[in-house]
Design a protein around this motif. Structure first.
Motif, PDB file in Angstrom:
ATOM      1  N   CYS A 682      23.074  92.236 -15.132  1.00 44.13           N
ATOM      2  CA  CYS A 682      24.527  92.362 -15.165  1.00 44.13           C
ATOM      3  C   CYS A 682      25.170  91.646 -13.979  1.00 44.13           C
ATOM      4  O   CYS A 682      26.209  90.990 -14.123  1.00 44.13           O
ATOM      5  N   LYS A 683      24.550  91.779 -12.813  1.00 40.79           N
ATOM      6  CA  LYS A 683      25.113  91.168 -11.618  1.00 40.79           C
ATOM      7  C   LYS A 683      24.979  89.649 -11.631  1.00 40.79           C
ATOM      8  O   LYS A 683      25.828  88.943 -11.075  1.00 40.79           O
ATOM      9  N   ARG A 684      23.918  89.157 -12.293  1.00 42.39           N
ATOM     10  CA  ARG A 684      23.724  87.700 -12.324  1.00 42.39           C
ATOM     11  C   ARG A 684      24.634  87.003 -13.326  1.00 42.39           C
ATOM     12  O   ARG A 684      24.913  85.817 -13.174  1.00 42.39           O
ATOM     13  N   HIS A 685      25.076  87.700 -14.389  1.00 45.76           N
ATOM     14  CA  HIS A 685      25.851  87.063 -15.457  1.00 45.76           C
ATOM     15  C   HIS A 685      27.151  87.837 -15.690  1.00 45.76           C
ATOM     16  O   HIS A 685      27.353  88.454 -16.749  1.00 45.76           O
ATOM     17  N   PRO A 686      28.037  87.848 -14.713  1.00 39.39           N
ATOM     18  CA  PRO A 686      29.321  88.551 -14.903  1.00 39.39           C
ATOM     19  C   PRO A 686      30.242  87.765 -15.830  1.00 39.39           C
ATOM     20  O   PRO A 686      30.118  86.556 -15.992  1.00 39.39           O
ATOM     21  N   ILE A 687      31.211  88.470 -16.433  1.00 40.66           N
ATOM     22  CA  ILE A 687      32.205  87.813 -17.290  1.00 40.66           C
ATOM     23  C   ILE A 687      33.486  88.642 -17.243  1.00 40.66           C
ATOM     24  O   ILE A 687      33.449  89.872 -17.125  1.00 40.66           O
ATOM     25  N   ASN A 688      34.612  88.000 -17.338  1.00 41.29           N
ATOM     26  CA  ASN A 688      35.888  88.717 -17.256  1.00 41.29           C
ATOM     27  C   ASN A 688      36.844  88.111 -18.270  1.00 41.29           C
ATOM     28  O   ASN A 688      37.402  87.043 -18.053  1.00 41.29           O
ATOM     29  N   ILE A 689      36.965  88.755 -19.386  1.00 43.57           N
ATOM     30  CA  ILE A 689      37.808  88.255 -20.475  1.00 43.57           C
ATOM     31  C   ILE A 689      38.876  89.305 -20.788  1.00 43.57           C
ATOM     32  O   ILE A 689      38.542  90.433 -21.166  1.00 43.57           O
ATOM     33  N   ASN A 690      40.115  88.908 -20.601  1.00 41.22           N
ATOM     34  CA  ASN A 690      41.249  89.773 -20.933  1.00 41.22           C
ATOM     35  C   ASN A 690      41.159  91.125 -20.226  1.00 41.22           C
ATOM     36  O   ASN A 690      41.587  92.156 -20.766  1.00 41.22           O
TER      37      ASN A 690
END
Length: 822
Positions: A682-690
């Motif tokens: 989770c920490k290596r592949h963060p994402i922030n959509i809406n």
């Protein structure tokens, strides 16, 4: 003139206390360190692969010696180490020549008809096909190679111009001619010559000295060319007489049809006459070396301008022995018209002038019959090396030598110098006489010399290393261990290696220990190296050395050594960890980095499978390390440990059922490791959509699943009733369990905050409150943990309500927009 005694002889190796003392500290130059490292690599390659090509082994040592001398000669030219390496280089050159002479010659003997016209081919074939003669010639070549390179003017003029320029009333009255024999024939006293006449004589003597220096170096062609360059063609012709007659039976009348000296035996007697009657020492030596006149040639060794070293004395004896052998073969074994009995009878006729010039001395022939007798001449007759003064005495020779030293000099420098020179002389003697076991025994006595051991590094590491490398070459069966099984090492050689390893440890040369332990038989190798590594208090150094050893020793050996160390390492860590029950480890809130020490523990544990195939021991030690890493909050170390050992354990899972409690512990940490993996993902592949969170939905789902699986495992995570860890009791295990779960909750709080998955927090409350697992009871003494969990659940509930209200508002807004459009 007598040769100087052993301890008063000019030294080949010279040293002083400062040289010796500085070697004890690690003040080695870069070239010295490189030399030692590469010597260790030679040992590794030699033992691991087995070397049938011994010439290559010698060439590698010669190359290393040459490189060291080239790099350090300018700064350390007079150091003990430099001079010792130079002497060792000479010995390796000797071994190179001796190795060549052991190869059977490829020359095929010619038939008798060819020999009838070819003394040259006959001598060549005999020397190439008979080992003793071949060995004699190769040792002479060695002695010539190690002789100093002469420095001289290559062109000049010996024409007695000063003498010729004098008027007849000034010139010496007996100098009526300037032929080479005038001084002897006219019985002219040198003291009666004028300064100009003496200078002309000195020019000729200088030329003769240069010629002999070239001959001593084996450069016969250069000596002949030098004669021609100085206008002394007749001397060049006299030297060319050493070439044996060779009739190639060429019918083309070419210049190569017949070459060499047809009257070689008569020429030998002429040379004998010249060396006996010449007043110039260098001229005596030149013709004595050509005809084998030992008594005259020995004056070169005893000459006041010579340092009297044994190399020159051995060269004198061997050169003359070669002339003797060649003469005997031509007179007694050659089926030739040119050297038959009739010609011998004429040369040895009582009425012949040549009878008195016969070159063979029967007494010397006996003394030079073999190499042992030759060295006996060096040591006894000429006292070049100290020997027994009284053959009937029962006093040991070495004690006599020591007493002579103490009586003659109290200077430590002289003692060290003489002992090392004498020892290297004896080593060469043993090598040439092929007495290899005696060489090892003598070197063992040397390294145990009480007086030498009183000095710091009085027994140098260079010497001990050289003896080991030398004996490995002289005992080739050791090199075949890899192909034909392990050879039985002589017990004395094993003791010698162990002593050298002790010296390496004392001097701090740790990087070389594994390479020289490699020579030992496996049980002693493992015992010696394990004991050394365990004796190191510096754990980092121990890790570094065992890591380096992996590039040297076979995996099986490293595994056994690591396994021996693993037990002590892990047990000590566990004991240390148990003492920290109320220490700071409980207050660690952030994951710690994995250290080299952790890697060492993991590697040592992995080796247990190779050592004894004991699954029980692997699981026991793995669980101990899991607990240690979990206490120290080293998530990366837990991951690494699991990745390294899970295949070993899970492939044998059926066997593991026999120790269910320990396997349950392993299974609990396996689930904990999966949670760590998911968190890291989770920490290596963060994402922030809406604004919907920082984690990918798939990764977030995986984290929730793994945490749930960990907490809802059959008996609960690390339940002390169903899990066991060696050296931990029920309460200690529960204490560790509580800390791990507290840290897990902290990760979950962070996850919920980042991902906005507030329902997961409510799920955690339900699991911790479940009586089946009774996780809440672990925190009876620390109510703050459960209070924080409840507070997080309360906050999560509020956030869920807000999310629902927000969702309703969005839906209403959406419906209102749709109605307006309609």
């Amino acid at each position: 003139m007598e040769l100087l005694p052993r301890y008063a002889a000019p030294s080949i190796i010279s040293t002083n206390d400062n040289d010796i003392t500085t070697q004890w500290h690690d003040s080695r130059s870069a070239a010295a360190k490189q030399l030692e490292f590469q010597c260790g690599c030679i040992i590794e390659d030699y033992i691991a692969n087995g070397k049938d090509r011994f010439i290559k082994y010698i060439e590698e040592h010669l190359k290393l010696c040459a490189e060291y001398i080239a790099k350090d000669a300018s700064k350390h030219a007079n150091s003990h180490k430099m001079k010792e390496i130079q002497v060792q280089q000479r010995v390796w050159k000797l071994l190179a020549y001796l190795s060549k002479c052991k190869h059977v010659s490829t020359y095929s003997a010619a038939d008798d008809d060819t020999y009838y016209f070819n003394p040259y081919l006959f001598i060549r074939d005999r020397f190439n096909n008979e080992y003793d003669l071949r060995k004699l010639e190769y040792i002479i070549l060695w002695l010539q190679e190690i002789a100093p390179q002469p420095v001289y003017l290559q062109k000049g003029d010996i024409s007695y111009s000063r003498t010729l320029g004098q008027s007849t009333d000034i010139r010496h009255p007996k100098l009526v001619s300037l032929d080479p024999d005038v001084m002897d024939r006219m019985h002219i006293d040198r003291n009666t010559l004028s300064m100009e006449e003496i200078q002309d004589q000195q020019d000729e003597e200088r030329l003769l000295n240069n010629m002999f220096a070239l001959i001593r170096k084996g450069l016969w062609n250069d000596a002949i060319e030098l004669c021609r360059n100085y206008g002394q063609q007749w001397r060049a012709a006299s030297l060319n007489g050493r070439a044996l007659f060779d009739d190639s039976q060429n019918t083309t009348n070419g210049i190569d049809g017949m070459i060499g000296n047809e009257e070689y035996l008569m020429w030998l007697r002429c040379c004998n006459s010249l060396c006996q009657h010449s007043e110039i020492p260098a001229e005596k030596w030149i013709y004595a070396s050509l005809c084998g006149n030992i008594e005259e040639l020995l004056s070169y060794v005893f000459n006041k301008h010579n340092d009297g070293n044994w190399y020159d004395l051995l060269w004198v004896l061997l050169v003359c022995k070669k002339v003797y052998c060649q003469h005997d073969l031509l007179c007694n074994a050659l089926p030739s018209f040119y050297h038959n009995n009739l010609k011998n009878e004429q040369l040895n006729d009582e009425d012949s002038t040549f009878k008195s010039l016969h070159i063979i001395d029967d007494e010397w022939r006996r003394k030079l019959s073999n190499f042992s007798d030759i060295f006996a001449v060096i040591e006894k007759k000429y006292q070049f090396i100290a020997h027994k003064a009284d053959q009937k005495s029962n006093v040991d020779e070495e004690k006599q030598n020591r007493s002579r030293v103490e009586d003659s000099s109290n200077e430590s420098d002289d003692y060290l110098t003489s002992e090392y020179n004498y020892q290297y002389y004896k080593m060469c003697r043993f090598i040439i006489c092929e007495s290899y076991e005696e060489l090892l025994q003598d070197c063992w006595r040397f390294v145990n010399n009480e007086r030498l051991n009183k000095y710091k590094n009085g027994i140098s590491l260079d010497f001990m290393r050289f003896v080991i490398h030398l004996y490995l070459h002289l005992n080739p069966s050791i090199a075949q261990r890899g192909k034909h099984g392990q050879a039985a090492l002589p017990p004395l050689f094993i003791r010698f290696i162990k002593l050298y390893i002790e010296k390496l440890i004392a001097c701090g040369h740790h990087e070389m220990i594994a390479r020289y332990c490699y020579i030992l038989p496996k049980p002693q190798l493992i015992e010696t190296l394990t004991a050394f590594l365990m004796s190191l208090e510096d754990t980092t150094l121990r890790i570094e050395l065992i890591t380096r050893s992996k590039s040297v020793l076979p995996p099986q050996i490293i595994s056994k050594i690591s396994a021996n160390i693993a037990k002590q390492t892990i047990d000590e860590t566990m004991r240390h960890s148990k003492k920290q029950r109320n220490a700071e480890w409980k207050k660690i809130e952030r994951a710690q980095a994995m250290s080299n020490a952790d890697l060492h523990k993991i590697d040592s544990l992995k080796c247990l499978k190779i050592v004894n195939d004991n699954l029980n021991e692997i699981v026991f030690r793995a669980n101990q390390l899991f607990v240690i890493f979990a206490k120290d909050y080293k998530m990366e170390a837990i991951q690494k440990l699991f990745d390294d050992i899970h295949q070993i354990i899970e492939v044998n899972a059926k066997r593991a059922l026999q120790m269910e409690h320990h396997f349950n512990t392993y299974h609990s940490f396996k689930l904990y490791k999966l949670v760590i993996d998911a968190y890291m993902l989770c920490k290596r592949h963060p994402i922030n959509i809406n604004g919907n969170g920082n984690y990918k939905a798939s990764n977030a789902d995986l984290f929730e699943q793994y945490v749930t699986n960990m907490l809802l495992t059959k008996y609960g995570f690390l339940n002390a009733t169903y899990c066991s860890v060696q050296q931990l009791n029920f309460d200690e295990l529960n204490e560790i369990r509580a800390v791990i779960l507290q840290r897990l909750l902290a990760l979950c709080y962070e996850f919920v905050s980042e991902s906005k998955r507030f329902a997961f927090c409510l799920r955690l409350v339900t699991i911790f409150a479940d009586e089946k697992y009774a996780y809440y009871k672990l925190f009876d003494t620390d109510k703050s943990v459960m209070k924080q969990l409840l507070q997080q659940a309360k906050d999560a509930k509020i956030e869920i309500i807000k999310q629902r209200q927000q969702s309703l508002l969005q839906q209403q807004h959406y419906l209102l927009q749709q109605q307006q459009r309609l």
